[in-house]
Design an enzyme around this catalytic site. Structure first.
Site, short mmCIF file in Angstrom:
data_model
loop_
_atom_site.label_atom_id
_atom_site.label_comp_id
_atom_site.label_asym_id
_atom_site.label_seq_id
_atom_site.Cartn_x
_atom_site.Cartn_y
_atom_site.Cartn_z
N HIS A 55 -29.30 135.76 8.07
CA HIS A 55 -29.94 136.71 7.16
C HIS A 55 -29.84 136.25 5.71
O HIS A 55 -28.77 136.34 5.13
CB HIS A 55 -29.22 138.06 7.20
CG HIS A 55 -29.41 138.83 8.44
ND1 HIS A 55 -29.17 140.18 8.49
CD2 HIS A 55 -29.79 138.48 9.68
CE1 HIS A 55 -29.40 140.62 9.73
NE2 HIS A 55 -29.77 139.61 10.47
N ARG A 69 -33.94 134.69 8.47
CA ARG A 69 -34.64 135.93 8.17
C ARG A 69 -34.56 136.17 6.68
O ARG A 69 -33.47 136.09 6.10
CB ARG A 69 -33.94 137.07 8.94
CG ARG A 69 -34.63 138.41 8.81
CD ARG A 69 -33.81 139.51 9.47
NE ARG A 69 -33.01 140.21 8.48
CZ ARG A 69 -32.54 141.45 8.63
NH1 ARG A 69 -32.74 142.11 9.77
NH2 ARG A 69 -31.83 142.02 7.68
N GLU A 108 -40.66 141.59 12.59
CA GLU A 108 -39.79 142.42 13.45
C GLU A 108 -39.99 143.91 13.19
O GLU A 108 -40.11 144.33 12.04
CB GLU A 108 -38.35 142.02 13.15
CG GLU A 108 -37.28 142.85 13.84
CD GLU A 108 -35.90 142.26 13.58
OE1 GLU A 108 -35.80 141.02 13.38
OE2 GLU A 108 -34.92 143.01 13.56
N HIS A 140 -31.09 141.15 19.37
CA HIS A 140 -30.43 141.71 18.19
C HIS A 140 -28.99 141.19 18.14
O HIS A 140 -28.30 141.18 19.16
CB HIS A 140 -30.44 143.23 18.37
CG HIS A 140 -29.99 144.04 17.22
ND1 HIS A 140 -29.50 145.31 17.38
CD2 HIS A 140 -29.98 143.79 15.89
CE1 HIS A 140 -29.20 145.82 16.19
NE2 HIS A 140 -29.48 144.92 15.27
N ASP A 191 -23.01 145.05 13.64
CA ASP A 191 -22.48 146.19 14.39
C ASP A 191 -22.49 145.96 15.90
O ASP A 191 -22.05 146.82 16.66
CB ASP A 191 -23.27 147.47 14.05
CG ASP A 191 -24.77 147.31 14.18
OD1 ASP A 191 -25.36 146.52 13.41
OD2 ASP A 191 -25.35 147.95 15.06
N GLU A 226 -30.41 136.50 17.12
CA GLU A 226 -29.95 136.87 15.78
C GLU A 226 -28.45 136.65 15.68
O GLU A 226 -27.70 136.93 16.61
CB GLU A 226 -30.27 138.35 15.51
CG GLU A 226 -29.91 138.81 14.11
CD GLU A 226 -30.30 140.28 13.86
OE1 GLU A 226 -30.39 141.04 14.83
OE2 GLU A 226 -30.49 140.65 12.69
N TRP A 283 -35.65 155.13 8.56
CA TRP A 283 -34.80 154.14 7.88
C TRP A 283 -34.90 152.82 8.61
O TRP A 283 -34.93 152.78 9.83
CB TRP A 283 -33.33 154.58 7.82
CG TRP A 283 -32.54 153.52 7.09
CD1 TRP A 283 -32.52 153.29 5.75
CD2 TRP A 283 -31.68 152.52 7.67
NE1 TRP A 283 -31.72 152.22 5.45
CE2 TRP A 283 -31.19 151.72 6.62
CE3 TRP A 283 -31.31 152.21 8.99
CZ2 TRP A 283 -30.34 150.63 6.82
CZ3 TRP A 283 -30.46 151.14 9.20
CH2 TRP A 283 -29.98 150.34 8.12
O1 EZ4 Z 1 -30.32 147.92 11.03
O2 EZ4 Z 1 -27.96 146.81 13.46
O3 EZ4 Z 1 -32.17 143.15 12.87
N1 EZ4 Z 1 -31.21 143.78 12.54
C1 EZ4 Z 1 -31.22 145.05 12.14
C2 EZ4 Z 1 -29.89 145.69 11.85
C3 EZ4 Z 1 -29.87 147.18 12.14
C4 EZ4 Z 1 -28.46 147.62 12.45
C5 EZ4 Z 1 -28.43 149.09 12.86
O4 EZ4 Z 1 -27.18 149.44 13.37
O5 EZ4 Z 1 -32.27 145.64 12.01
O6 EZ4 Z 1 -29.50 145.40 10.53
CO CO Z 2 -33.88 144.57 12.95
#
Ligand code: EZ4
Ligand code: CO
Length: 402
Positions: free
Chosen positions: A122, A147, A236, A312, A316, A339, A402
């Site tokens: 990222h 990204r 995405e 993903h 988290d 990712e 969000w």
């Molecule tokens: O917002 O994992 O691609 N990654 C994402 C993350 C999500 C978080 C949410 O818990 O979009 O940053």
């Molecule tokens: Co995402």
């Protein structure tokens, strides 16, 4: 081999993680990630009260049967909490089976289809200038895919932009913080970022971008079309996908590759998307889509429809999820990209792991099982701290995604 005990361990080494440990009468144990960002304790209660007591005494080797027992047996199928709990048990049982076989998990999933798992990191900045610098840093670290997210003029904060560049943490407060969103400001700005990035770095590096569920189908079509000259690896979560058919509109208007799936929890969230060829990458994960067993089925179904994986892997999702994901990524035919958001040092101390990064690729390692453990003594030093993801509002105060 019988299941004798199931423990849920909650720890907060810079952020919250929930981990399940399944123990057996033969001394082997397995662990699974059960972290659902911002709703952690709901999964803990589900596991402790509604899952663990039912599994004691069952044969730990019956992975598929236990999966179906937890899925069909609860009557209330699917949902993020249920599927995260099932995923954690499933991952732990695969860990046990691979340890019992004395093999790395990828061997039980069909063996290696590739020598390494290409990952994307990222890069983000408050403005285009800073994002360009951050992309350069990731390229120096050896990343082949990056990204890129940038602050939007006129918006005080933007999804994906953080002060700490290596460890993005959106769950930033003990009550939800409020962000401001403007679709028009975003749509005007984002092509300028990719114009700069391609002019600066050329076309050899893979570039990705996360819209984070903020556009309508026709807006997404417009952004996708505007980004076509910059040859994105993917766009995405362009549109929230409760309504899968909405992606038909996006698809009709752009050839920019589309990826979605981090909030999906079963094949039923993406069946139409995949079989109608409305997406290019399915981003569901081990922890939120029912574990290794169910995610393998999603990926195999996707393979029949020219859709690749792109799981993903934000901060988290714990190292346990990452470990399991890398075995699946290594084994499946239709892997796309993974990712990879690095965890902090404290998190890595709690979860010793065999996977490692080298030259743009992650490798799962070769220890028996999925290769990730939990140090319960270190975990105990970091008690749970309530934390929420932000909410988004428009300038007039109304709620937005969000
Ligand atoms: O917002 O994992 O691609 N990654 C994402 C993350 C999500 C978080 C949410 O818990 O979009 O940053
Ligand atoms: Co995402």
């Amino acid at each position: 081999m019988k299941i004798t005990r199931i423990k849920t361990i909650v720890t907060c080494p810079d952020r919250n993680f929930v981990t399940v440990k399944v123990e057996t009468d033969e001394g082997l144990y397995g662990i699974g990630d059960a972290t659902l960002n911002g709703r952690e304790l709901a999964v803990v209660a589900y596991l402790d009260e509604h899952v663990a007591p039912c599994l004691i005494g069952m044969d730990a080797g019956r992975i598929e049967d236990i999966w179906q027992y937890l899925y069909r047996g609860c009557y209330w199928r699917r949902g993020a909490v249920t599927m995260t709990a099932i995923a954690a048990i499933d991952t732990a049982l695969w860990d046990i089976k691979a340890k019992a076989a004395n093999m790395p998990l990828y061997q039980l999933l069909g063996g290696k289809s590739r020598d390494g798992v290409m990952v994307y990191g990222h890069a983000n900045g408050v403005d285009i200038e800073e994002t360009v610098d951050e992309v350069a840093k990731y390229m120096d670290l050896g990343y082949l895919a990056i990204r890129a997210q940038t602050g939007i003029p006129g918006l005080p904060t933007t999804y994906g932009v953080s002060e700490d560049k290596m460890y993005y943490e959106p769950a930033d407060a003990s009550l939800p913080s409020t962000a401001l969103w403007s679709t028009s400001k975003y749509m005007h700005h984002i092509p300028q970022l990719f114009d700069r990035l391609r002019n600066t770095f050329g076309f050899d590096v893979h570039l990705l971008h996360d819209v984070h569920h903020r556009l309508t189908p026709i807006e997404a079509g417009r952004v996708g079309k505007a980004l076509e000259p910059y040859d994105l690896f993917w766009l995405e979560d362009a549109v929230p996908a409760e309504n899968q058919a909405a992606f038909r509109t996006v698809r009709q208007h752009t050839t920019t590759p589309l990826a979605i799936g981090e909030v999906f929890n079963s094949i039923w969230d993406c069946k139409e998307l995949i079989e109608e060829g409305l997406i290019d990458y399915i981003r569901a994960t081990v922890v939120h889509a029912g574990g290794v067993s169910h995610l393998k089925k999603i990926f195999d179904f996707a393979a029949m429809h020219h859709v690749r994986s792109g799981s993903h892997g934000a901060t988290d999702l714990s190292p346990v999820c990452m470990g399991a994901a890398l075995h699946l990524d290594t084994a499946i035919y239709n892997f796309g990209i993974q990712e990879y958001m690095r965890h902090t040092e404290k998190t890595d101390d709690v979860f010793p792991h065999s996977y490692y990064f080298s030259k743009g690729y992650l490798h799962p390692g070769d220890v028996p099982g999925h290769g990730v453990d939990i140090d319960e003594d270190i975990a105990a030093k970091y008690p749970y701290q309530r934390a929420f993801l932000p909410v988004n509002r428009l300038a007039d105060g109304s709620m937005f995604n969000w």
